[in-house]
Design a protein around this motif. Structure first.
Motif, PDB file in Angstrom:
ATOM      1  N   TYR A   1      -1.538   5.885  10.815  1.00 31.54           N
ATOM      2  CA  TYR A   1      -1.939   5.317  12.107  1.00 31.54           C
ATOM      3  C   TYR A   1      -1.589   3.837  12.076  1.00 31.54           C
ATOM      4  N   ARG A   2      -0.817   3.414  13.064  1.00 30.97           N
ATOM      5  CA  ARG A   2      -0.446   2.011  13.196  1.00 30.97           C
ATOM      6  C   ARG A   2      -0.722   1.537  14.618  1.00 30.97           C
ATOM      7  N   ASP A   3      -0.915   0.248  14.748  1.00 31.31           N
ATOM      8  CA  ASP A   3      -1.016  -0.370  16.064  1.00 31.31           C
ATOM      9  C   ASP A   3       0.151  -1.341  16.182  1.00 31.31           C
TER      10      ASP A   3
ATOM     11  N   SER B   1      -8.503  -5.468  12.933  1.00 29.91           N
ATOM     12  CA  SER B   1      -7.420  -4.492  12.841  1.00 29.91           C
ATOM     13  C   SER B   1      -7.739  -3.529  11.714  1.00 29.91           C
ATOM     14  N   GLN B   2      -7.595  -2.238  11.969  1.00 29.58           N
ATOM     15  CA  GLN B   2      -7.805  -1.239  10.928  1.00 29.58           C
ATOM     16  C   GLN B   2      -6.487  -0.616  10.484  1.00 29.58           C
ATOM     17  N   THR B   3      -5.382  -1.177  10.951  1.00 26.44           N
ATOM     18  CA  THR B   3      -4.081  -0.600  10.638  1.00 26.44           C
ATOM     19  C   THR B   3      -3.223  -1.601   9.868  1.00 26.44           C
ATOM     20  N   PRO B   4      -2.240  -1.079   9.089  1.00 29.08           N
ATOM     21  CA  PRO B   4      -1.873   0.316   8.898  1.00 29.08           C
ATOM     22  C   PRO B   4      -2.972   1.094   8.156  1.00 29.08           C
TER      23      PRO B   4
ATOM     24  N   ARG C   1      -6.612   1.655   3.459  1.00 28.25           N
ATOM     25  CA  ARG C   1      -7.406   0.961   4.476  1.00 28.25           C
ATOM     26  C   ARG C   1      -7.030  -0.520   4.427  1.00 28.25           C
ATOM     27  N   ASN C   2      -6.524  -1.015   5.531  1.00 20.87           N
ATOM     28  CA  ASN C   2      -6.201  -2.431   5.660  1.00 20.87           C
ATOM     29  C   ASN C   2      -7.020  -2.984   6.814  1.00 20.87           C
TER      30      ASN C   2
ATOM     31  N   TRP D   1       0.867  -1.174   0.000  1.00 25.24           N
ATOM     32  CA  TRP D   1       0.000   0.000   0.000  1.00 25.24           C
ATOM     33  C   TRP D   1       0.908   1.230   0.000  1.00 25.24           C
ATOM     34  N   SER D   2       0.369   2.348  -0.401  1.00 24.44           N
ATOM     35  CA  SER D   2       1.210   3.530  -0.567  1.00 24.44           C
ATOM     36  C   SER D   2       0.357   4.782  -0.547  1.00 24.44           C
ATOM     37  N   ASN D   3       1.029   5.929  -0.406  1.00 27.76           N
ATOM     38  CA  ASN D   3       0.355   7.211  -0.562  1.00 27.76           C
ATOM     39  C   ASN D   3       0.516   7.759  -1.976  1.00 27.76           C
TER      40      ASN D   3
END
Length: 390
Positions: free
Chosen positions: A376-378, A216-219, A206-207, A112-114
Motif C-alpha cells: 500500500y502506497r500513497d 503517513s503510514q506508507t509505504p 511499517r513506515n 525495507w523489504s519483504n
C-alpha cells in the motif's frame, strides 16, 4: 548497521547478501519490466523467473524526500511521542545509537523489504537483541500508532515466521518473531517536528512518519506464508481482511466489467511498487473506473481500502478514508493473470489519485500452496513526502 558500497557516479547503494533459502520472496517483476527488475530477483520459491532458487538483488538508493506530504491529518502524534521516548529511555547508549538515525537519512529510511533479515538486513536493532522489557517498549509504539487490527496483524505475521521456523528444512530455517524484525527511529520524537518510526522484517514493513497533525503510514508491506495456519491450537489468517475484501470485489464483477478491468500491459509474478521502488514513478493507469461500478460494488472497493487504511490509529484512518472516498470516481481497479483466492499469480490492484494498492498470490517454497504479498502506497504522502525523486 547497514554496509554501503560506493558505485559509479559516487552514489551509495546498500547491498543485500545472497539468499539460498527463503520463503519465496522477491520484488517487482513483470513481463515488460526491465531486466534488473525481473532477472535480479526470483528468490527461492517464486517471485522472479525460475523461482525455486537464486540470489537477492535488491538495492536501496537515497531519494529526495520533503516533509510536505498530503496528509488527511488527525494524527495521534501526541500519544506516539511519549511511547517512543519511553522506548529510547530503556536503551543503553550503544543500542540507542544503533536505533537512532537522522531524519534526512533517506537511504536508510527507504531500506525495507519483504525478504527475511538474512537476505536483506534492516536498519535499527533486531528485536531479539533487546531485553524483554525493551521489546515490550518497542511494541508499545506499534500498539499506540496502529489500530487494534493493525497491531494484531503485525503480531500474526511474526507468528507466521515462528510457524515457518517450526517446519524446518530448506526455505524454513532461520525465521522467527524476534530474529526477523527490527525497529529504527529517524529524527527526534516531537509533536511539532517530523520523525519516523520504522518497523519490519519478513513480510512486514511499517513506515510511520509524523509531522505535527500529519501522518503517513506508507509505504506499507504486509504478507504471509502460509495464508492460514494453526499454532498452539489457535488458527491464524494474518491477511484475512485484505484477501477477503479484494477477492470478493473481483468475484462480484460482471463478465463485461471483468474484461474492462484486465490489465493488458504485462503479466505479473510479484509486486510492481514493492521494496526499492522509490523513484515516484507509478505505472500508467489501467483497468476499470470505479465510477462504472454500481453502488454495492463501490462499497466493496471501500472495504478493500479500509482493510489497509484501517491499520492506522482510528481518527487518522477515518480522515484518510474520507480523502480516498472523495477520490473514488477517479480511481480504477485492475487485475492480471488470475483473480481466484488460491490461483497462482492472481494479481489485483487499486489505483487512485493518491492511493495505490497491489495484492498477489505468489509461489511458496516452505509450504505447498501460494502465499500473499501486498503493498500500500500513497502517491502524495509516501514517507510523509509529496516529492519523491531518485
Amino acid at each position: 548497521m547497514r554496509k554501503y558500497t560506493l558505485i559509479a557516479g559516487g552514489a551509495l547503494v546498500a547491498t543485500a547478501m545472497t539468499v539460498t533459502a527463503c520463503s519465496s520472496d522477491s520484488t517487482s517483476s513483470t513481463s515488460t519490466a526491465s531486466a534488473s527488475a525481473s532477472e535480479g530477483f526470483g528468490g527461492p520459491g517464486g517471485g522472479g523467473p525460475g523461482g525455486g532458487g537464486g540470489g537477492v538483488g535488491q538495492t536501496f538508493t537515497a531519494v529526495d524526500l520533503d516533509t510536505d506530504g498530503v496528509s488527511a491529518g488527525s494524527a495521534n502524534t501526541a500519544a506516539v511521542v511519549p511511547v517512543v521516548e519511553a522506548f529510547l529511555a530503556t536503551l543503553d547508549a550503544d543500542t540507542a545509537d544503533t536505533v537512532s538515525y537522522d531524519f534526512d537519512d533517506t537511504q536508510a529510511r527507504t531500506t525495507w523489504s519483504n525478504f527475511p533479515q538474512t537476505a536483506v538486513p534492516r536498519e535499527g536493532v533486531v528485536l531479539g537483541d533487546l531485553t524483554e522489557e525493551q521489546q515490550q517498549a518497542a511494541l508499545a509504539i506499534l500498539t499506540t500508532a496502529l489500530s487494534t487490527a493493525g497491531a494484531t496483524q503485525d503480531q500474526d505475521i511474526q507468528t507466521a515466521d515462528d510457524y515457518l521456523n517450526s517446519l524446518g528444512g530448506q526455505g524454513a530455517d532461520g525465521f522467527g518473531s524476534l530474529v526477523d524484525y527490527s525497529i529504527a527511529i529517524y529524527g527526534t520524537p516531537s509533536t511539532t517536528e517530523p520523525f519516523t518510526v520504522q518497523f519490519g522484517g519478513h513480510h512486514l514493513a511499517r513506515n510511520l512518519t509524523y509531522n505535527g497533525d500529519s501522518v503517513s503510514q506508507t509505504p506499507q508491506f504486509v504478507g504471509t506464508e502460509p495464508t492460514t495456519f494453526t499454532a498452539d491450537g489457535t488458527e491464524y489468517e494474518p491477511l484475512e481482511a485484505e484477501s477477503t475484501a479484494f477477492f470478493s470485489l473481483f468475484d462480484g464483477l460482471t463478465d463485461d466489467q471483468r474484461t474492462a478491468a484486465e490489465i493488458t500491459s504485462g503479466t505479473f509474478d510479484d509486486l510492481v511498487m514493492g521494496p526499492g521502488m522509490d523513484n515516484g514513478q507509478f505505472p500508467e493507469t489501467e483497468g476499470l473506473a470505479v465510477s462504472e461500478l454500481d453502488a454495492d460494488q463501490q462499497q466493496e472497493v471501500l472495504a478493500v481500502l479500509q482493510a489497509y487504511v484501517g491499520d492506522l490509529s482510528t481518527e487518522a484512518a477515518q480522515a484518510t478514508m474520507a480523502q480516498y472516498t472523495a477520490e473514488l470516481d477517479q480511481t480504477t481497479i485492475g487485475w492480471s493473470n488470475n483473480t481466484g483466492p488460491t490461483d497462482e499469480n492472481s494479481y489485483l490492484r487499486i489505483d487512485g489519485p493518491s492511493v495505490w494498492i497491489e495484492f498477489i498470490n505468489t509461489r511458496s517454497q516452505s509450504t505447498p500452496d501460494i502465499h500473499y504479498h501486498s503493498v500500500y502506497r500513497d502517491k502524495n504522502n509516501d514517507y510523509g513526502s509529496s516529492n519523491i525523486a531518485g
